[in-house]
Design a protein around this motif. Sequence first.
Motif, PDB file in Angstrom:
ATOM      1  N   PRO A  40     -46.443   0.547  39.879  1.00  0.00           N
ATOM      2  CA  PRO A  40     -45.071   1.293  39.345  1.00  0.00           C
ATOM      3  C   PRO A  40     -45.115   1.285  38.011  1.00  0.00           C
ATOM      4  N   PRO A  41     -44.256   2.570  37.593  1.00  0.00           N
ATOM      5  CA  PRO A  41     -44.027   2.418  36.011  1.00  0.00           C
ATOM      6  C   PRO A  41     -43.680   1.214  35.458  1.00  0.00           C
ATOM      7  N   PRO A  42     -43.925   0.813  34.295  1.00  0.00           N
ATOM      8  CA  PRO A  42     -43.647  -0.262  33.532  1.00  0.00           C
ATOM      9  C   PRO A  42     -42.062  -0.424  33.529  1.00  0.00           C
ATOM     10  N   GLU A  43     -41.882  -1.869  33.548  1.00  0.00           N
ATOM     11  CA  GLU A  43     -40.318  -2.351  33.599  1.00  0.00           C
ATOM     12  C   GLU A  43     -39.679  -1.735  32.497  1.00  0.00           C
ATOM     13  N   PRO A  44     -38.472  -1.322  32.573  1.00  0.00           N
ATOM     14  CA  PRO A  44     -37.682  -0.880  31.348  1.00  0.00           C
ATOM     15  C   PRO A  44     -37.294  -1.820  30.501  1.00  0.00           C
ATOM     16  N   VAL A  45     -37.389  -1.651  29.141  1.00  0.00           N
ATOM     17  CA  VAL A  45     -37.247  -3.102  28.250  1.00  0.00           C
ATOM     18  C   VAL A  45     -35.890  -3.288  28.094  1.00  0.00           C
ATOM     19  N   ASP A  46     -35.849  -4.368  28.212  1.00  0.00           N
ATOM     20  CA  ASP A  46     -34.242  -5.123  28.259  1.00  0.00           C
ATOM     21  C   ASP A  46     -34.033  -4.998  26.535  1.00  0.00           C
ATOM     22  N   VAL A  47     -32.980  -3.989  26.315  1.00  0.00           N
ATOM     23  CA  VAL A  47     -32.649  -3.993  24.896  1.00  0.00           C
ATOM     24  C   VAL A  47     -31.962  -4.980  24.430  1.00  0.00           C
ATOM     25  N   GLU A  48     -30.783  -5.382  25.093  1.00  0.00           N
ATOM     26  CA  GLU A  48     -29.833  -6.162  24.464  1.00  0.00           C
ATOM     27  C   GLU A  48     -30.401  -7.452  24.467  1.00  0.00           C
ATOM     28  N   ALA A  49     -31.563  -7.964  25.330  1.00  0.00           N
ATOM     29  CA  ALA A  49     -32.366  -9.499  25.360  1.00  0.00           C
ATOM     30  C   ALA A  49     -33.103  -9.374  24.014  1.00  0.00           C
ATOM     31  N   VAL A  50     -33.781  -8.011  23.829  1.00  0.00           N
ATOM     32  CA  VAL A  50     -34.746  -8.006  22.456  1.00  0.00           C
ATOM     33  C   VAL A  50     -33.671  -8.298  21.248  1.00  0.00           C
ATOM     34  N   LEU A  51     -32.432  -7.427  21.191  1.00  0.00           N
ATOM     35  CA  LEU A  51     -31.636  -7.601  20.101  1.00  0.00           C
ATOM     36  C   LEU A  51     -30.896  -8.747  19.863  1.00  0.00           C
ATOM     37  N   ARG A  65     -23.840  -5.073  17.634  1.00  0.00           N
ATOM     38  CA  ARG A  65     -23.314  -4.386  19.045  1.00  0.00           C
ATOM     39  C   ARG A  65     -22.662  -3.198  18.685  1.00  0.00           C
ATOM     40  N   THR A  66     -21.732  -3.159  17.441  1.00  0.00           N
ATOM     41  CA  THR A  66     -20.876  -2.008  17.471  1.00  0.00           C
ATOM     42  C   THR A  66     -20.892  -1.174  16.196  1.00  0.00           C
ATOM     43  N   SER A  67     -21.845  -1.971  14.946  1.00  0.00           N
ATOM     44  CA  SER A  67     -22.124  -1.477  13.754  1.00  0.00           C
ATOM     45  C   SER A  67     -23.687  -0.879  13.592  1.00  0.00           C
ATOM     46  N   ILE A  68     -23.646   0.463  13.434  1.00  0.00           N
ATOM     47  CA  ILE A  68     -24.827   0.952  13.340  1.00  0.00           C
ATOM     48  C   ILE A  68     -25.685   0.351  11.910  1.00  0.00           C
ATOM     49  N   VAL A  69     -24.719   0.315  11.041  1.00  0.00           N
ATOM     50  CA  VAL A  69     -25.204  -0.399   9.739  1.00  0.00           C
ATOM     51  C   VAL A  69     -25.996  -1.551   9.900  1.00  0.00           C
ATOM     52  N   ASP A  70     -25.235  -2.522  10.869  1.00  0.00           N
ATOM     53  CA  ASP A  70     -25.711  -3.949  11.015  1.00  0.00           C
ATOM     54  C   ASP A  70     -26.893  -4.029  11.700  1.00  0.00           C
ATOM     55  N   LEU A  71     -26.909  -2.829  12.767  1.00  0.00           N
ATOM     56  CA  LEU A  71     -28.164  -2.638  13.813  1.00  0.00           C
ATOM     57  C   LEU A  71     -29.417  -2.208  13.070  1.00  0.00           C
ATOM     58  N   LYS A 117     -32.112   6.559  27.551  1.00  0.00           N
ATOM     59  CA  LYS A 117     -33.123   7.692  28.161  1.00  0.00           C
ATOM     60  C   LYS A 117     -34.382   7.628  27.782  1.00  0.00           C
ATOM     61  N   ASN A 118     -34.964   6.905  27.199  1.00  0.00           N
ATOM     62  CA  ASN A 118     -36.310   6.615  26.671  1.00  0.00           C
ATOM     63  C   ASN A 118     -37.094   5.280  27.174  1.00  0.00           C
ATOM     64  N   GLY A 119     -36.422   4.780  28.200  1.00  0.00           N
ATOM     65  CA  GLY A 119     -36.994   3.735  28.948  1.00  0.00           C
ATOM     66  C   GLY A 119     -36.260   2.347  28.425  1.00  0.00           C
ATOM     67  N   GLY A 120     -35.045   2.163  27.765  1.00  0.00           N
ATOM     68  CA  GLY A 120     -34.525   0.987  27.569  1.00  0.00           C
ATOM     69  C   GLY A 120     -33.548   0.851  28.835  1.00  0.00           C
ATOM     70  N   LYS A 121     -33.323  -0.479  28.967  1.00  0.00           N
ATOM     71  CA  LYS A 121     -32.192  -0.949  29.850  1.00  0.00           C
ATOM     72  C   LYS A 121     -31.004  -1.379  28.687  1.00  0.00           C
ATOM     73  N   VAL A 122     -30.195  -0.489  28.805  1.00  0.00           N
ATOM     74  CA  VAL A 122     -29.158  -0.757  28.053  1.00  0.00           C
ATOM     75  C   VAL A 122     -27.827  -1.000  28.812  1.00  0.00           C
ATOM     76  N   PRO A 123     -27.025  -2.025  28.780  1.00  0.00           N
ATOM     77  CA  PRO A 123     -25.960  -2.330  29.541  1.00  0.00           C
ATOM     78  C   PRO A 123     -24.814  -1.301  29.249  1.00  0.00           C
ATOM     79  N   ALA A 124     -23.938  -1.209  30.061  1.00  0.00           N
ATOM     80  CA  ALA A 124     -22.736  -0.576  29.933  1.00  0.00           C
ATOM     81  C   ALA A 124     -21.797  -1.072  28.709  1.00  0.00           C
TER      82      ALA A 124
END
Length: 128
Positions: A40-51, A65-71, A117-124
């Motif tokens: 099977p294709p690789p599991e999506p990366v859990d973006v929130e867990a990594v961050l 979570r809400t600031s592009i500068v802080d991210l 869209k690029n393979g990340g698991k991003v929660p709503a």
Amino acid sequence: MGLFGSIMNKIFHHKAAAPAAPTAAAAPAAPAAAAAAAAPPPEPVDVEAVLVELAAQKGGGGNWRTSIVDLLKMLDLDSSLAARKELAEELDVHAGAHGSAEQNIALQKAVWEALAKNGGKVPASLRD
């Protein structure tokens, strides 16, 4: 590589993001090749867990979570106005004036969407 590529690289290649791959060293060559083809294709990366992990390592990570500068700062990337202009062009974000709160919010949402869209698991909760 553009700024979004750097964001993806920092998140998707973080040591915790890579799922463990089983080894097929003991399997004969033909069955191993068939198993690899049917894998099977690789599991999506859990973006929130990594961050969350990165934020903990950096003493909180600001309001990533809400600031592009802080991210960007948490990922050790350039968060200057020029860098955010580049990111806006890459992601085709044309909301508000460069550097405005409106554009920064739109950039943050565009980053979450592009990661998904690029393979990340991003929660709503991040995308809303």
